[in-house]
Design an enzyme around this catalytic site. Structure first.
Site, mmCIF file in Angstrom:
data_model
loop_
_atom_site.group_PDB
_atom_site.id
_atom_site.type_symbol
_atom_site.label_atom_id
_atom_site.label_comp_id
_atom_site.label_asym_id
_atom_site.label_seq_id
_atom_site.Cartn_x
_atom_site.Cartn_y
_atom_site.Cartn_z
ATOM 1 N N SER A 13 0.831 -1.213 0.000
ATOM 2 C CA SER A 13 0.000 0.000 0.000
ATOM 3 C C SER A 13 0.865 1.263 0.000
ATOM 4 O O SER A 13 0.474 2.279 -0.579
ATOM 5 C CB SER A 13 -0.969 -0.009 1.183
ATOM 6 O OG SER A 13 -0.294 0.137 2.404
ATOM 7 N N ARG A 69 22.204 -14.778 2.977
ATOM 8 C CA ARG A 69 21.800 -13.385 2.826
ATOM 9 C C ARG A 69 22.666 -12.680 1.790
ATOM 10 O O ARG A 69 22.189 -11.882 1.000
ATOM 11 C CB ARG A 69 21.963 -12.660 4.167
ATOM 12 C CG ARG A 69 20.668 -12.385 4.859
ATOM 13 C CD ARG A 69 20.912 -11.736 6.210
ATOM 14 N NE ARG A 69 20.011 -12.350 7.162
ATOM 15 C CZ ARG A 69 18.731 -11.985 7.337
ATOM 16 N NH1 ARG A 69 18.205 -11.027 6.637
ATOM 17 N NH2 ARG A 69 17.973 -12.604 8.210
ATOM 18 N N MET A 94 10.728 -6.699 3.944
ATOM 19 C CA MET A 94 10.916 -7.368 5.229
ATOM 20 C C MET A 94 12.230 -8.136 5.387
ATOM 21 O O MET A 94 12.361 -8.943 6.300
ATOM 22 C CB MET A 94 9.729 -8.310 5.496
ATOM 23 C CG MET A 94 8.389 -7.604 5.640
ATOM 24 S SD MET A 94 8.372 -6.285 6.879
ATOM 25 C CE MET A 94 8.595 -7.262 8.370
ATOM 26 N N ILE A 96 16.275 -7.950 6.159
ATOM 27 C CA ILE A 96 17.422 -7.139 6.579
ATOM 28 C C ILE A 96 18.486 -7.218 5.493
ATOM 29 O O ILE A 96 18.768 -8.297 4.960
ATOM 30 C CB ILE A 96 17.976 -7.640 7.922
ATOM 31 C CG1 ILE A 96 16.927 -7.427 9.017
ATOM 32 C CG2 ILE A 96 19.276 -6.916 8.266
ATOM 33 C CD1 ILE A 96 17.323 -8.023 10.363
ATOM 34 N N LEU A 97 19.067 -6.068 5.162
ATOM 35 C CA LEU A 97 20.034 -5.990 4.066
ATOM 36 C C LEU A 97 21.464 -5.973 4.594
ATOM 37 O O LEU A 97 21.756 -5.339 5.613
ATOM 38 C CB LEU A 97 19.757 -4.738 3.239
ATOM 39 C CG LEU A 97 18.362 -4.752 2.580
ATOM 40 C CD1 LEU A 97 17.922 -3.353 2.195
ATOM 41 C CD2 LEU A 97 18.362 -5.677 1.368
ATOM 42 N N ASN A 111 13.824 4.110 3.748
ATOM 43 C CA ASN A 111 12.864 3.141 4.289
ATOM 44 C C ASN A 111 11.786 3.884 5.062
ATOM 45 O O ASN A 111 11.999 4.986 5.547
ATOM 46 C CB ASN A 111 13.602 2.193 5.255
ATOM 47 C CG ASN A 111 12.668 1.208 5.947
ATOM 48 O OD1 ASN A 111 11.835 0.566 5.289
ATOM 49 N ND2 ASN A 111 12.789 1.070 7.257
ATOM 50 N N HIS A 113 9.516 3.135 8.438
ATOM 51 C CA HIS A 113 9.436 2.208 9.569
ATOM 52 C C HIS A 113 8.233 2.600 10.429
ATOM 53 O O HIS A 113 8.049 3.788 10.729
ATOM 54 C CB HIS A 113 10.732 2.279 10.385
ATOM 55 C CG HIS A 113 10.720 1.348 11.551
ATOM 56 N ND1 HIS A 113 10.939 -0.006 11.421
ATOM 57 C CD2 HIS A 113 10.477 1.572 12.859
ATOM 58 C CE1 HIS A 113 10.839 -0.574 12.619
ATOM 59 N NE2 HIS A 113 10.559 0.358 13.491
ATOM 60 N N THR A 176 -2.239 5.047 7.615
ATOM 61 C CA THR A 176 -2.831 6.190 6.893
ATOM 62 C C THR A 176 -1.830 7.355 6.847
ATOM 63 O O THR A 176 -1.774 8.081 5.848
ATOM 64 C CB THR A 176 -4.140 6.692 7.547
ATOM 65 O OG1 THR A 176 -3.850 7.131 8.870
ATOM 66 C CG2 THR A 176 -5.196 5.610 7.584
ATOM 67 N N GLN A 177 -1.044 7.524 7.893
ATOM 68 C CA GLN A 177 -0.040 8.596 7.918
ATOM 69 C C GLN A 177 1.164 8.241 7.041
ATOM 70 O O GLN A 177 1.759 9.111 6.406
ATOM 71 C CB GLN A 177 0.416 8.868 9.356
ATOM 72 C CG GLN A 177 -0.700 9.380 10.241
ATOM 73 C CD GLN A 177 -1.356 10.620 9.661
ATOM 74 O OE1 GLN A 177 -0.686 11.602 9.358
ATOM 75 N NE2 GLN A 177 -2.666 10.571 9.481
HETATM 76 N N1 NHR Z 1 18.621 -3.215 6.260
HETATM 77 C C1 NHR Z 1 19.546 -2.422 6.835
HETATM 78 N N2 NHR Z 1 20.824 -2.781 6.691
HETATM 79 N N3 NHR Z 1 19.245 -1.305 7.513
HETATM 80 C C2 NHR Z 1 17.949 -0.956 7.684
HETATM 81 O O1 NHR Z 1 17.676 0.139 8.364
HETATM 82 C C3 NHR Z 1 16.922 -1.765 7.119
HETATM 83 C C4 NHR Z 1 17.322 -2.902 6.409
HETATM 84 C C5 NHR Z 1 16.362 -3.757 5.847
HETATM 85 C C6 NHR Z 1 15.029 -3.503 6.030
HETATM 86 C C7 NHR Z 1 13.178 -2.243 7.065
HETATM 87 C C8 NHR Z 1 12.971 -2.602 8.551
HETATM 88 C C9 NHR Z 1 11.741 -1.950 9.123
HETATM 89 O O2 NHR Z 1 11.333 -0.881 8.699
HETATM 90 C C10 NHR Z 1 14.627 -2.389 6.775
HETATM 91 C C11 NHR Z 1 15.564 -1.504 7.295
HETATM 92 C C12 NHR Z 1 12.877 -6.374 8.361
HETATM 93 C C13 NHR Z 1 13.403 -6.736 9.597
HETATM 94 C C14 NHR Z 1 13.606 -8.191 9.953
HETATM 95 O O3 NHR Z 1 13.935 -8.513 11.087
HETATM 96 C C15 NHR Z 1 13.783 -5.737 10.478
HETATM 97 C C16 NHR Z 1 13.634 -4.410 10.119
HETATM 98 C C17 NHR Z 1 13.108 -4.056 8.874
HETATM 99 C C18 NHR Z 1 12.719 -5.051 8.015
HETATM 100 N N4 NHR Z 1 13.421 -9.133 8.993
HETATM 101 C C19 NHR Z 1 13.620 -10.571 9.162
HETATM 102 C C20 NHR Z 1 14.980 -11.003 8.573
HETATM 103 O O4 NHR Z 1 15.493 -12.028 9.058
HETATM 104 C C21 NHR Z 1 12.563 -11.357 8.432
HETATM 105 C C22 NHR Z 1 11.198 -11.077 8.948
HETATM 106 C C23 NHR Z 1 10.075 -11.569 8.020
HETATM 107 O O5 NHR Z 1 10.347 -12.095 6.926
HETATM 108 O O6 NHR Z 1 8.905 -11.391 8.397
HETATM 109 O O7 NHR Z 1 15.483 -10.358 7.632
HETATM 110 O O8 NHR Z 1 11.177 -2.477 10.121
HETATM 111 C C1 GAR Z 2 3.991 -0.636 6.694
HETATM 112 O O1 GAR Z 2 3.347 -0.328 7.902
HETATM 113 C C2 GAR Z 2 5.491 -0.459 6.843
HETATM 114 O O2 GAR Z 2 5.844 0.660 7.608
HETATM 115 C C3 GAR Z 2 5.859 -1.712 7.548
HETATM 116 O O3 GAR Z 2 5.065 -2.730 6.988
HETATM 117 C C4 GAR Z 2 3.877 -2.148 6.420
HETATM 118 C C5 GAR Z 2 3.867 -2.462 4.966
HETATM 119 O O4 GAR Z 2 2.634 -2.159 4.393
HETATM 120 N N1 GAR Z 2 7.229 -2.019 7.400
HETATM 121 C C6 GAR Z 2 7.856 -2.833 8.184
HETATM 122 O O5 GAR Z 2 7.355 -3.320 9.166
HETATM 123 C C7 GAR Z 2 9.268 -3.128 7.780
HETATM 124 N N2 GAR Z 2 9.820 -4.040 8.714
HETATM 125 P P1 GAR Z 2 2.475 -2.065 2.818
HETATM 126 O O6 GAR Z 2 3.080 -3.324 2.200
HETATM 127 O O7 GAR Z 2 1.009 -2.011 2.609
HETATM 128 O O8 GAR Z 2 3.180 -0.830 2.362
#
Ligand code: NHR
Ligand code: GAR
Length: 200
Positions: A13, A69, A94, A96-97, A111, A113, A176-177
């Protein structure tokens, strides 16, 4: 033209709100920017079909098909670089990079969050905010650095946490925000880039 690539994992979304803002606010004409591709690590991400219907390239890269990874990120980088993006946007992505990936896109990777960073980095943000008794929650647009959810902040929005909120109802209010501040933050970022519009 400044190509934008959006990474998603699910509903998409936020991606939709960005693509619609690009159309309605004429990013191509005004800012020389265009969403050229949506990449999903999940083949079943709902957002993919929508993007394709808009004429945007939809790429699937299933992380489960990779042994590590590093291997996933290397291929992800290859796929993204085909589009020579000026900006890479994580929108509900979702995975981690790795630091190598983040370094490659340094200064052009952002990103959103679903919390008021630096509070509640990581996952399950809404339940954690409710559990500890926060009166306010929100969302943060930030530059991505190797340090998870810790990059410089570009935009934030605040919403109240209401007495009977569940993680679900709070997430919906925050979302929504998100749909407002993410396109705004991207437009502001694009406006600050050197080299200008036209020759679409
Ligand atoms: N990567 C880096 N290096 N730095 C950031 O700030 C990142 C990133 C990758 C993604 C989004 C982040 C969020 O907004 C994001 C920011 C996924 C996880 C996670 O634990 C954590 C934070 C975010 C996104 N993912 C699990 C993993 O093992 C998998 C979880 C799942 O598949 O549901 O990668 O929150
Ligand atoms: C959003 O709330 C976003 O901030 C969050 O997941 C939702 C994605 O919705 N992101 C994370 O939690 C990243 N870890 P969307 O697919 O409808 O945009």
């Amino acid at each position: 033209m400044k190509p934008i690539v959006i990474l998603i994992s699910g509903a998409g979304s936020n991606m939709t709100s960005i693509v619609q803002a690009a159309q309605q606010r004429r990013w191509a004409e005004r800012l020389g920017a265009k969403v050229v591709a949506v990449v999903s690590n999940r083949p079943d991400a709902e957002g993919l079909a929508w993007a394709r219907a808009q004429g945007i390239e939809g790429v699937v890269l299933d992380h489960k098909a990779f042994a590590s990874r590093e291997a996933f990120d290397a291929q992800l980088q290859t796929e993204i670089d085909c589009f020579e993006p000026s900006l890479v946007v994580l929108a509900g992505f979702m995975r981690i990079l790795t630091s190598g990936f983040v370094q490659h896109y340094q200064g052009r990777l952002i990103n959103i969050h679903p919390s008021l960073l630096p509070a509640f980095g990581g996952l399950n943000t809404h339940q954690r905010a409710i559990d500890i008794g926060c009166r306010f929650a929100g969302a943060t647009v930030h530059q991505v650095t190797a340090d998870l959810d810790h990059g410089p902040i570009l935009a934030q929005a605040v919403v109240p946490v209401l007495p009977h909120d569940t993680a679900q109802s709070l997430a919906a209010r925050v979302l929504t925000q998100e749909h407002l501040i993410y396109p705004q933050a991207i437009e502001a970022w694009l406006s600050k880039q050197p080299s200008a519009a036209s020759n679409a």
